[in-house]
Design an enzyme around this catalytic site. Structure first.
Site, short mmCIF file in Angstrom:
data_model
loop_
_atom_site.label_atom_id
_atom_site.label_comp_id
_atom_site.label_asym_id
_atom_site.label_seq_id
_atom_site.Cartn_x
_atom_site.Cartn_y
_atom_site.Cartn_z
N GLY A 155 41.39 65.73 19.20
CA GLY A 155 43.12 65.80 19.10
C GLY A 155 43.85 66.47 17.82
N ARG A 156 45.63 65.86 17.88
CA ARG A 156 45.59 66.18 15.92
C ARG A 156 45.35 65.88 14.84
NH1 ARG A 156 50.43 65.16 19.67
NH2 ARG A 156 49.90 63.08 19.85
N ILE A 157 44.58 64.31 15.32
CA ILE A 157 44.07 63.34 14.11
C ILE A 157 42.90 64.33 13.70
CG2 ILE A 157 43.83 61.86 12.80
CD1 ILE A 157 46.04 61.06 14.17
N SER A 176 35.50 64.56 23.77
CA SER A 176 36.84 64.22 24.20
C SER A 176 37.40 64.38 25.53
CB SER A 176 37.63 65.49 23.30
OG SER A 176 39.17 65.03 22.95
N ARG A 177 38.42 64.77 26.24
CA ARG A 177 38.42 64.01 27.66
C ARG A 177 38.75 65.56 27.56
NH1 ARG A 177 43.71 60.46 28.88
NH2 ARG A 177 44.93 62.49 27.81
N THR A 235 40.32 55.09 13.15
CA THR A 235 41.23 54.45 12.43
C THR A 235 42.30 55.00 13.36
OG1 THR A 235 41.41 57.53 12.21
CG2 THR A 235 41.02 55.94 10.42
N ARG A 237 42.01 53.02 16.86
CA ARG A 237 42.91 52.04 17.66
C ARG A 237 41.83 50.32 17.86
NH1 ARG A 237 46.92 53.20 16.48
NH2 ARG A 237 48.94 53.06 17.11
N GLU A 266 44.49 42.00 15.65
CA GLU A 266 44.54 43.44 14.32
C GLU A 266 46.17 41.42 14.17
OE1 GLU A 266 46.68 47.05 13.25
OE2 GLU A 266 44.33 47.70 13.92
N HIS A 285 45.05 48.52 8.40
CA HIS A 285 45.97 49.49 9.28
C HIS A 285 46.83 50.56 8.70
CE1 HIS A 285 47.34 50.26 13.65
NE2 HIS A 285 47.85 51.55 12.98
N ILE A 286 46.44 50.66 6.98
CA ILE A 286 47.49 51.79 6.26
C ILE A 286 46.86 54.04 6.42
CG2 ILE A 286 47.26 50.33 4.23
CD1 ILE A 286 45.47 51.79 3.41
N GLY A 287 46.68 54.02 8.13
CA GLY A 287 45.90 55.90 7.62
C GLY A 287 47.58 56.42 7.38
P1 NAP Z 1 45.93 63.70 20.19
O1 NAP Z 1 47.03 64.61 19.83
O2 NAP Z 1 46.81 62.82 21.10
O3 NAP Z 1 44.60 62.62 20.33
C1 NAP Z 1 44.05 62.35 21.08
C2 NAP Z 1 42.73 63.12 21.51
O4 NAP Z 1 41.81 62.17 22.46
C3 NAP Z 1 43.39 64.47 22.51
O5 NAP Z 1 42.13 64.92 22.18
C4 NAP Z 1 43.15 63.41 24.36
O6 NAP Z 1 42.07 63.99 25.29
C5 NAP Z 1 41.81 62.71 23.51
N1 NAP Z 1 41.45 61.95 24.51
C6 NAP Z 1 42.25 60.72 25.65
N2 NAP Z 1 41.49 60.15 26.05
C7 NAP Z 1 40.26 60.89 25.65
C8 NAP Z 1 39.33 59.39 26.46
N3 NAP Z 1 39.64 58.54 27.52
N4 NAP Z 1 38.00 60.28 25.85
C9 NAP Z 1 37.36 61.26 25.12
N5 NAP Z 1 38.89 61.68 24.83
C10 NAP Z 1 40.14 61.14 25.16
O7 NAP Z 1 46.75 62.16 19.47
P2 NAP Z 1 46.57 62.03 17.78
O8 NAP Z 1 47.91 62.76 16.76
O9 NAP Z 1 45.55 62.65 17.31
O10 NAP Z 1 46.17 60.53 17.68
C11 NAP Z 1 45.33 59.79 18.04
C12 NAP Z 1 45.45 58.67 17.58
O11 NAP Z 1 45.05 57.74 16.39
C13 NAP Z 1 46.54 57.70 17.63
O12 NAP Z 1 46.98 57.54 19.66
C14 NAP Z 1 46.64 56.07 17.38
O13 NAP Z 1 45.79 55.32 18.60
C15 NAP Z 1 46.15 56.62 16.34
N6 NAP Z 1 46.32 56.79 15.22
C16 NAP Z 1 46.37 56.24 14.06
C17 NAP Z 1 46.47 55.02 12.66
C18 NAP Z 1 46.43 54.60 11.24
O14 NAP Z 1 46.96 53.85 10.68
N7 NAP Z 1 45.49 54.38 11.71
C19 NAP Z 1 47.74 56.95 12.36
C20 NAP Z 1 47.93 57.89 13.21
C21 NAP Z 1 47.24 57.69 15.00
P3 NAP Z 1 43.75 65.29 25.84
O15 NAP Z 1 44.02 66.39 24.61
O16 NAP Z 1 42.97 65.49 26.66
O17 NAP Z 1 44.62 64.02 26.19
C1 GLV Z 2 49.67 54.59 13.44
O1 GLV Z 2 48.60 54.12 14.67
C2 GLV Z 2 50.09 55.07 14.51
O2 GLV Z 2 49.93 55.20 15.64
O3 GLV Z 2 51.33 56.51 14.24
#
Ligand code: NAP
Ligand code: GLV
Length: 323
Positions: A155-157, A176-177, A235, A237, A266, A285-287
């Protein structure tokens, strides 16, 4: 009559100024989250809730909040919120994607390098007084430049990490999904099954949201497939990884290293075994923790909240499950 809002922690100064100019906001004064009982009690009477990923906004809280018009999360991940309940009660949920993508991808890349090059061990080695001379075979790590990177969740990250990996001449596999056609053509990332990714990658980086399908996506049978020198970076969950299986995999040498910005549970209790393993690095958890990203997401959360209170579409709504 002005709206009343409960905010589960102080925000940045910019965000609080914007929020205070619009409504009566009560801020939870501690740096630790309000208890469940306090969250339930405070949310019961307000028009809007601004919450963090540490706040369990469950069905009961949503059911009792008869005036609630909007839930605004200061994070992109919303696994702490019962989205089905929000949909059932017709309450929009906002979150803060995009603005934290680069900060989080930067950290993921720092963790890839830290794990592959054993930075924590090297830092301890020097500061603990073990550094007597230059040694040819001491503290050897793994190459990152030119290595195979497996990204789970494109996805985005995940895509932002892939962009960074191109600068390191990496072969980038992903699972990915859904297929990420644009990333395949723009970034040259290669779609493979989860098993293929785990078998072939030198580094595995997790970027899926936590949901029913991703809970313990990486457990004992996945560690069996991974390479003995592989570095696992999380990074996403904590609960995407089975913590006990991870400890076993690190102790038996099934994988080489784990670098975790997120853990399950956590926070990880400071007595936890993972802190004692030389081949694990744990961060609190400082992403997204850059000054700019955190200010921007706090401001966006306030914009989501105000839109919800005014009955407008949220700038960044979470897709709620359909009835
Ligand atoms: P995003 O753009 O929604 O990307 C998530 C990706 O995962 C999408 O491509 C999604 O596919 C895919 N996905 C969903 N369920 C799946 C599965 N069962 N198997 C395989 N792939 C799957 O989200 P993002 O903005 O990149 O963020 C991702 C996650 O990072 C967040 O939800 C959050 O938990 C975590 N995060 C952590 C921090 C930190 O501080 N460490 C900071 C920001 C985010 P689809 O396109 O089909 O939905
Ligand atoms: C951080 O973990 C977020 O989901 O933005």
């Amino acid at each position: 009559m002005p709206f009343n809002v409960f905010v589960t922690r102080h925000l940045t100064q910019d965000a609080e100024e914007k929020l205070n100019a619009f409504c009566n906001a009560e801020y939870w004064p501690e740096t630790t989250p309000p208890s469940y009982e306090v969250l339930l009690e405070k949310t019961r009477s307000v028009d809007g809730l601004v919450c963090l990923l540490t706040d369990p906004v469950d069905r009961e809280i949503i059911r009792q909040a008869k005036n609630l018009k909007v839930i605004s999360q200061v994070a992109v991940g919303v696994d702490n919120i019962d989205l089905a309940a929000a949909a059932d009660y017709g309450i929009p949920v906002g979150h803060t994607p995009d603005l934290l993508t680069d900060a989080t991808a930067d950290l993921a890349f720092a963790l890839i390098l830290a794990g592959a090059r054993r930075l924590s061990e090297a830092i301890d080695y020097a500061s603990d007084g073990h550094w007597k001379t230059w040694e040819l075979t001491n503290l050897l790590g793994e190459d990152v430049y030119g290595a195979t990177l497996g990204i789970i969740g494109m996805g985005r990250i995940g895509q932002a990490v892939a962009r960074r990996a191109r600068g390191f001449n990496m072969r980038i596999l992903y699972h990915s999904r859904s297929r990420a056609a644009e990333a395949e053509s723009a970034l040259g990332v290669i779609y493979v099954s989860l098993d293929e990714l785990l078998t072939q990658s030198d580094i595995v980086s997790l970027h899926v949201p936590l949901n029913d399908a991703t809970q313990t996506l990486i457990g004992a049978s996945q560690f069996e497939l991974m390479r003995s020198h592989a570095v696992l970076v999380n990074t996403a969950r904590g609960a995407v990884v089975d913590t006990n299986a991870l400890v076993a995999a690190l102790k038996t040498g099934q994988i080489g290293f784990a670098v975790l910005d997120v853990t399950d549970p956590e926070p990880l209790p400071h007595t936890h075994e993972l802190y004692k393993l030389p081949n694990a690095i744990i961060l609190p958890h400082i992403g997204s923790a850059t000054r700019s990203a955190r200010n921007q997401i706090a401001l966006l959360a306030v914009e989501n909240l105000i839109a919800g209170l005014e009955g407008r579409p949220l700038p960044k709504p979470v897709n709620l499950p359909k009835h």
